[in-house]
Design a protein around this motif. Structure first.
Motif, mmCIF file in Angstrom:
data_model
loop_
_atom_site.group_PDB
_atom_site.id
_atom_site.type_symbol
_atom_site.label_atom_id
_atom_site.label_comp_id
_atom_site.label_asym_id
_atom_site.label_seq_id
_atom_site.Cartn_x
_atom_site.Cartn_y
_atom_site.Cartn_z
ATOM 1 N N ASP A 218 0.887 -0.778 0.010
ATOM 2 C CA ASP A 218 -0.039 -0.199 0.085
ATOM 3 C C ASP A 218 0.684 1.427 -0.286
ATOM 4 O OD1 ASP A 218 -2.751 -1.214 -0.508
ATOM 5 O OD2 ASP A 218 -2.341 -1.629 2.422
ATOM 6 N N THR A 219 2.130 1.268 0.515
ATOM 7 C CA THR A 219 2.560 2.441 0.602
ATOM 8 C C THR A 219 4.038 1.929 0.908
ATOM 9 O OG1 THR A 219 2.678 2.178 3.305
ATOM 10 C CG2 THR A 219 0.945 3.695 2.166
ATOM 11 N N ILE A 220 5.145 3.799 0.688
ATOM 12 C CA ILE A 220 6.036 3.194 0.372
ATOM 13 C C ILE A 220 7.240 4.390 1.259
ATOM 14 C CG2 ILE A 220 6.716 1.735 -1.920
ATOM 15 C CD1 ILE A 220 8.086 4.034 -3.107
ATOM 16 N N PRO A 221 8.375 3.813 1.983
ATOM 17 C CA PRO A 221 8.911 4.590 3.102
ATOM 18 C C PRO A 221 9.597 5.663 1.700
ATOM 19 C CG PRO A 221 9.642 2.604 3.123
ATOM 20 C CD PRO A 221 8.527 2.326 2.387
ATOM 21 N N ASN A 222 9.864 6.891 2.336
ATOM 22 C CA ASN A 222 10.184 8.429 1.331
ATOM 23 C C ASN A 222 10.933 9.052 2.158
ATOM 24 O OD1 ASN A 222 10.868 9.974 -0.509
ATOM 25 N ND2 ASN A 222 9.263 11.149 -0.145
ATOM 26 N N LEU A 223 12.243 8.982 2.371
ATOM 27 C CA LEU A 223 13.769 9.255 3.273
ATOM 28 C C LEU A 223 14.224 10.445 2.549
ATOM 29 C CD1 LEU A 223 15.012 9.259 5.756
ATOM 30 C CD2 LEU A 223 16.578 7.507 4.262
ATOM 31 N N ASN A 224 13.971 11.680 2.399
ATOM 32 C CA ASN A 224 14.621 13.541 2.150
ATOM 33 C C ASN A 224 15.434 13.233 3.444
ATOM 34 O OD1 ASN A 224 13.216 13.964 -0.270
ATOM 35 N ND2 ASN A 224 11.761 13.198 0.451
ATOM 36 N N ILE A 225 17.279 13.863 3.081
ATOM 37 C CA ILE A 225 18.251 14.232 3.459
ATOM 38 C C ILE A 225 18.349 15.475 3.293
ATOM 39 C CG2 ILE A 225 20.490 13.862 4.458
ATOM 40 C CD1 ILE A 225 19.035 10.622 2.627
ATOM 41 N N PRO A 226 18.664 16.551 4.547
ATOM 42 C CA PRO A 226 18.803 17.771 4.112
ATOM 43 C C PRO A 226 20.471 18.062 3.689
ATOM 44 C CG PRO A 226 18.261 17.618 6.237
ATOM 45 C CD PRO A 226 18.236 16.412 5.479
ATOM 46 N N ASN A 227 20.417 18.455 2.616
ATOM 47 C CA ASN A 227 22.061 19.316 2.301
ATOM 48 C C ASN A 227 22.680 20.405 3.093
ATOM 49 O OD1 ASN A 227 24.226 20.052 1.055
ATOM 50 N ND2 ASN A 227 23.831 19.454 -0.975
ATOM 51 N N CYS A 228 23.031 19.431 4.206
ATOM 52 C CA CYS A 228 23.745 20.202 5.063
ATOM 53 C C CYS A 228 25.344 20.875 4.936
ATOM 54 C CB CYS A 228 23.565 20.087 6.410
ATOM 55 S SG CYS A 228 22.298 19.437 7.058
ATOM 56 N N THR A 277 13.564 13.623 6.843
ATOM 57 C CA THR A 277 12.492 13.343 7.046
ATOM 58 C C THR A 277 12.037 11.598 6.670
ATOM 59 O OG1 THR A 277 11.176 14.648 5.263
ATOM 60 C CG2 THR A 277 11.559 16.069 6.735
ATOM 61 N N LEU A 278 10.963 11.381 7.062
ATOM 62 C CA LEU A 278 10.949 10.064 6.371
ATOM 63 C C LEU A 278 9.393 9.917 7.002
ATOM 64 C CD1 LEU A 278 11.956 7.618 5.758
ATOM 65 C CD2 LEU A 278 11.452 6.116 7.975
ATOM 66 N N THR A 279 8.740 10.198 5.848
ATOM 67 C CA THR A 279 7.171 9.187 5.697
ATOM 68 C C THR A 279 7.031 8.356 4.183
ATOM 69 O OG1 THR A 279 7.333 10.829 2.936
ATOM 70 C CG2 THR A 279 7.321 12.510 5.558
ATOM 71 N N SER A 280 5.484 8.522 4.742
ATOM 72 C CA SER A 280 4.948 7.271 3.754
ATOM 73 C C SER A 280 4.266 7.812 3.010
ATOM 74 C CB SER A 280 4.083 6.627 4.981
ATOM 75 O OG SER A 280 3.212 5.182 4.877
ATOM 76 N N ILE A 281 4.262 6.997 1.822
ATOM 77 C CA ILE A 281 3.582 7.430 0.543
ATOM 78 C C ILE A 281 3.125 6.458 0.375
ATOM 79 C CG2 ILE A 281 5.312 9.424 0.366
ATOM 80 C CD1 ILE A 281 6.687 7.969 -2.163
ATOM 81 N N PRO A 282 1.276 6.826 -0.797
ATOM 82 C CA PRO A 282 1.181 5.584 -1.686
ATOM 83 C C PRO A 282 1.589 4.986 -2.127
ATOM 84 C CG PRO A 282 -0.042 7.819 -1.969
ATOM 85 C CD PRO A 282 1.209 8.253 -0.829
ATOM 86 N N VAL A 283 1.622 3.506 -2.620
ATOM 87 C CA VAL A 283 2.293 3.176 -3.853
ATOM 88 C C VAL A 283 1.273 3.730 -5.207
ATOM 89 C CG1 VAL A 283 3.133 1.001 -5.225
ATOM 90 C CG2 VAL A 283 3.095 1.212 -2.368
#
Length: 287
Positions: A218-228, A277-283
């Motif tokens: 149903d969903t997948i994790p979506n990981l976004n890493i800031p550019n620090c 940020t780690l979010t759950s997004i629909p497949v």
């Protein structure tokens, strides 16, 4: 747990000490010829935890097989114990192609990553790369890692992302997957991002026991890493995905404020304030 999975087990590999044998001999006395008995003792063996089960990870992306992000994450994952990494990715940059696929299976050929790791390049889209790996090359991954993409793929733009499209292609066939992206910036160091992907894999490793049920997730994790840059990421936050924002430009800013002291509750604002940020997004895409 983000991605629809619960952490069922965490595995680790601990070093154990084998028993050591100590042998001593006493000198004979009184002119006799018989040696004294040899005393032998063995130190108790130290219990060790079970070695992790073998794990096959398919790594792909949308920036192309020669991009720095896929090279960094593939090498970091390959350093884990009992892990086999197979890299199948587009031959050229396919950013912004979402979940597009070719009408016929595209051609593929041998290639290498930026550091020379063996890979397969596909003359098609990111989702094509997943399909070629599974259907043509016969790869049977327990997990698919897509990325690390150059540029964030936050809620408002997930349906445009080829990085997300590749992860969705795997999840649509029942294979656990994660999309990973790093924020836009003047320079790119994927070390912190690769560390976060590896940490996520280690946390959930006990759940990746199959090679795809054929039933879409149903969903997948979506990981976004800031550019620090050289600064440290402020931490990681599990948040709800934010498909709509008032100002879309805030979701594609160049560089994040990793020295901020704010702790926003929304995905886009938290990312811009220096949090991964780690979010759950629909497949299935919204459109």
């Amino acid at each position: 747990m983000v991605g629809g999975w619960r952490a069922l087990a965490r595995t680790g590999l601990a070093a154990g000490a084998a028993g050591v044998l100590f042998v001593g001999a006493a000198a004979c006395g009184g002119g006799g010829d018989d040696d004294a008995p040899i005393a032998a003792t063995s130190a108790p063996a130290v219990a060790t935890s079970a070695a992790p089960a073998p794990l096959t990870i398919l790594v792909t992306n949308d920036d192309g097989v020669g991009a720095a992000g896929i090279d960094a994450v593939a090498k970091a994952l390959a350093a884990l114990p009992a892990v086999t990494v197979t890299i199948v990715a587009p031959a050229t940059n396919q950013s912004g192609t979402g979940g597009k696929t070719s009408p016929q299976p595209p051609a593929h050929h041998d290639a290498t990553t930026a550091s020379g790791t063996a890979a397969t390049a596909v003359d098609g889209f990111p989702a094509d790369s997943v399909n070629v790996a599974l259907d043509t090359l016969g790869v049977k991954p327990n997990l698919v890692v897509s990325g690390i993409n150059q540029g964030q793929n936050l809620g408002p733009f997930v349906d445009l992302s080829g990085t997300v499209g590749a992860a969705r292609a795997a999840a649509s066939r029942g294979i656990p997957s994660i999309a990973s992206s790093m924020g836009l910036g003047p320079t790119y160091d994927y070390t912190q991002g690769a560390d976060l992907v590896v940490a996520w894999v280690k946390e959930h490793r006990g759940e990746f026991t199959g090679t795809g049920s054929g039933t879409a997730l149903d969903t997948i994790p979506n990981l976004n890493i800031p550019n620090c840059g050289t600064a440290k990421i402020r931490g990681e936050r599990e948040l709800a995905t934010e498909p709509k924002v008032t100002d879309m430009s805030t979701a594609i800013t160049n560089g994040q404020n990793c020295s901020s002291t704010e702790t926003p509750a929304d995905e886009v604002a938290a990312f811009n304030a220096g949090f991964a940020t780690l979010t759950s997004i629909p497949v299935k895409p919204a459109t």
